[in-house]
Design an enzyme around this catalytic site. Structure first.
Site, short mmCIF file in Angstrom:
data_model
loop_
_atom_site.label_atom_id
_atom_site.label_comp_id
_atom_site.label_asym_id
_atom_site.label_seq_id
_atom_site.Cartn_x
_atom_site.Cartn_y
_atom_site.Cartn_z
N PHE A 102 0.84 -1.20 0.00
CA PHE A 102 0.00 0.00 0.00
C PHE A 102 0.88 1.25 0.00
O PHE A 102 0.74 2.13 -0.85
CB PHE A 102 -0.93 0.00 1.21
N ASP A 124 -0.99 -9.42 3.14
CA ASP A 124 -1.56 -8.44 4.06
C ASP A 124 -1.61 -9.06 5.45
O ASP A 124 -2.16 -10.15 5.63
CB ASP A 124 -2.97 -8.06 3.59
N VAL A 125 -1.08 -8.35 6.44
CA VAL A 125 -0.99 -8.92 7.79
C VAL A 125 -2.35 -9.13 8.45
O VAL A 125 -2.44 -9.81 9.47
CB VAL A 125 -0.11 -8.06 8.71
N GLY A 168 0.13 -14.23 17.29
CA GLY A 168 -0.20 -15.66 17.19
C GLY A 168 0.94 -16.45 16.58
O GLY A 168 1.28 -17.55 17.05
N TYR A 211 -5.34 5.60 13.83
CA TYR A 211 -3.92 5.27 13.99
C TYR A 211 -3.50 5.31 15.46
O TYR A 211 -2.92 4.34 15.97
CB TYR A 211 -3.07 6.25 13.18
#
Length: 405
Positions: A102, A124-125, A168, A211
């Protein structure tokens, strides 16, 4: 072929299954992995022409396999991430970058594509990923107000779901994880300078909240996983950082001021110009991140340069170094813009033996040289304003500029 693969992957639904065919994949998860691999391969082929054996890479330290760490850097093709990747690769480690591109740019890490110790995964995380790693530097998230406000829901998801997925992974493989948090967790501070013990003064429903609050909850997640799941965590609260590879349309004061000054355009200041900021050069930040990751201190640490400037004084410094005849234009202030920012770096000095080494003026000279080259190679750049905007990945032509105004 590349466009087709991307569109096909986007159209696939999570419940979709396939039977094993010529691709050798038999599930949605495997299909996504296959498509990502194909996209990555084509990106590498495009940038290198497949001639890996003739590529000249930056120098890499020779270390024993037993000392070589497997390191994951999320957001590793971005401004800060790519400089971190350089340091880790040159130290001899095995580095994997995951980035959704991005704000990241392939050119930032092109020097490593094809190296046997380097991998780039377009990912994408907010989606889980499985791999074996020893350390995770979690940088993924747009940090520029125009960019993170462009899609505030996605910004929140990146900071929350993305951090949850990385934690995780860290838990499963027993990796140490470092979160790049931000001075924005302090909001518009009522304490000056800001120590790590300050809880902040943040508007939870303002335009910057996606943010600010996203990073605050990300920190909460880090320490929840530390206490409950015994994950080794590190948290860096980063103050304003600048240097080469900043996105030309970053929209923050350093890149905007430099681009405007070099092109002889008005230097735009939002607000009175008396608000203060502290700026550090990217090499100092990377050194701080590496020391924090490999040290024994696990509480949040401010990483920033305590040299404080008013925004107006900083603009005049840029004008002086560039020898620009640009004029300074004062525009209305943006909502919730902090009035002052200055880190107290006592913790970094005490526990990491770290403090910034590059004087701001010296760093600016390097950044100006970089943007001068970008302008020479790519033509006119139209900096982002204060409104939410998607990052442009190339300079805008005059026709394109007209369409954006």
């Amino acid at each position: 072929m590349l466009v087709g693969l991307i569109l096909y992957m986007q159209q696939m639904q999570p419940q979709t299954t396939t039977t094993t065919g010529s691709t050798g994949v038999s599930s949605h998860t495997e299909l996504k992995a296959f498509v990502s691999s194909e996209i990555r391969s084509q990106l590498i082929e495009t940038s290198t022409g497949k001639i890996f054996e003739k590529t000249v890479f930056p120098p890499v330290k020779a270390i024993a396999d037993s000392d070589r760490l497997r390191i994951l850097v999320t957001g590793g093709s971005g401004f800060v991430g790519s400089h971190l990747v350089d340091r880790l690769m040159m130290a001899g480690h095995q580095v994997t970058v995951i980035d959704n591109m991005f704000t990241g740019r392939k050119n930032n890490i092109a020097q490593w594509i094809g190296h046997p110790h380097f991998s780039l995964i377009i990912h994408d995380v907010v989606e889980p990923i499985m791999m074996e790693v020893d350390q995770i530097y979690h940088l993924a998230c747009p940090a520029s107000p125009p960019h993170y406000q462009y899609n505030p829901i996605k910004t929140i998801k990146t900071s929350t779901m993305g951090t949850l997925n990385m934690l995780g992974l860290a838990k499963r493989v027993q990796a140490r994880m470092l979160l790049t948090s931000t001075s924005e967790v302090y909001g518009d501070p009522e304490v000056h300078p800001q120590k790590e013990t300050y809880w902040g003064h943040v508007n939870p429903i303002g335009p910057r909240a996606c943010y600010d609050e996203g990073k605050r909850v990300a920190e909460t997640m880090m320490y929840a996983y530390e206490s409950q799941a015994k994950v080794e965590v590190r948290v860096a609260r980063i103050f304003n950082t600048f240097g080469p590879r900043m996105h030309p349309n970053d929209g923050r004061v350093v890149s905007n001021f430099i681009i405007q000054a070099l092109q002889g355009k008005d230097i735009t200041i939002y607000g009175t110009g008396l608000q203060t900021r502290s700026f550090q050069y990217v090499d100092d930040l990377v050194e701080g991140l590496i020391r924090l990751m490999n040290g024994n201190y696990s509480q949040p640490v401010n990483i920033g340069n305590p040299d404080e400037y008013t925004v107006k004084d900083f603009a005049n410094m840029v004008k002086d170094i560039t020898k620009s005849n640009a004029t300074i234009q004062i525009l209305p202030a943006t909502k919730d813009d902090p009035r002052q920012r200055k880190p107290d770096i006592t913790t970094a000095k005490t526990h990491l033996g770290w403090e910034p080494k590059v004087p701001v003026r010296d760093g600016l000279t390097k950044a100006i040289a970089y943007f001068s080259k970008v302008l020479l190679e790519g033509g006119e750049i139209v900096p982002s304003g204060s409104d939410p905007s998607r990052p442009h990945h190339k300079a805008l032509s005059k026709d394109s500029k007209a369409k954006t105004e």
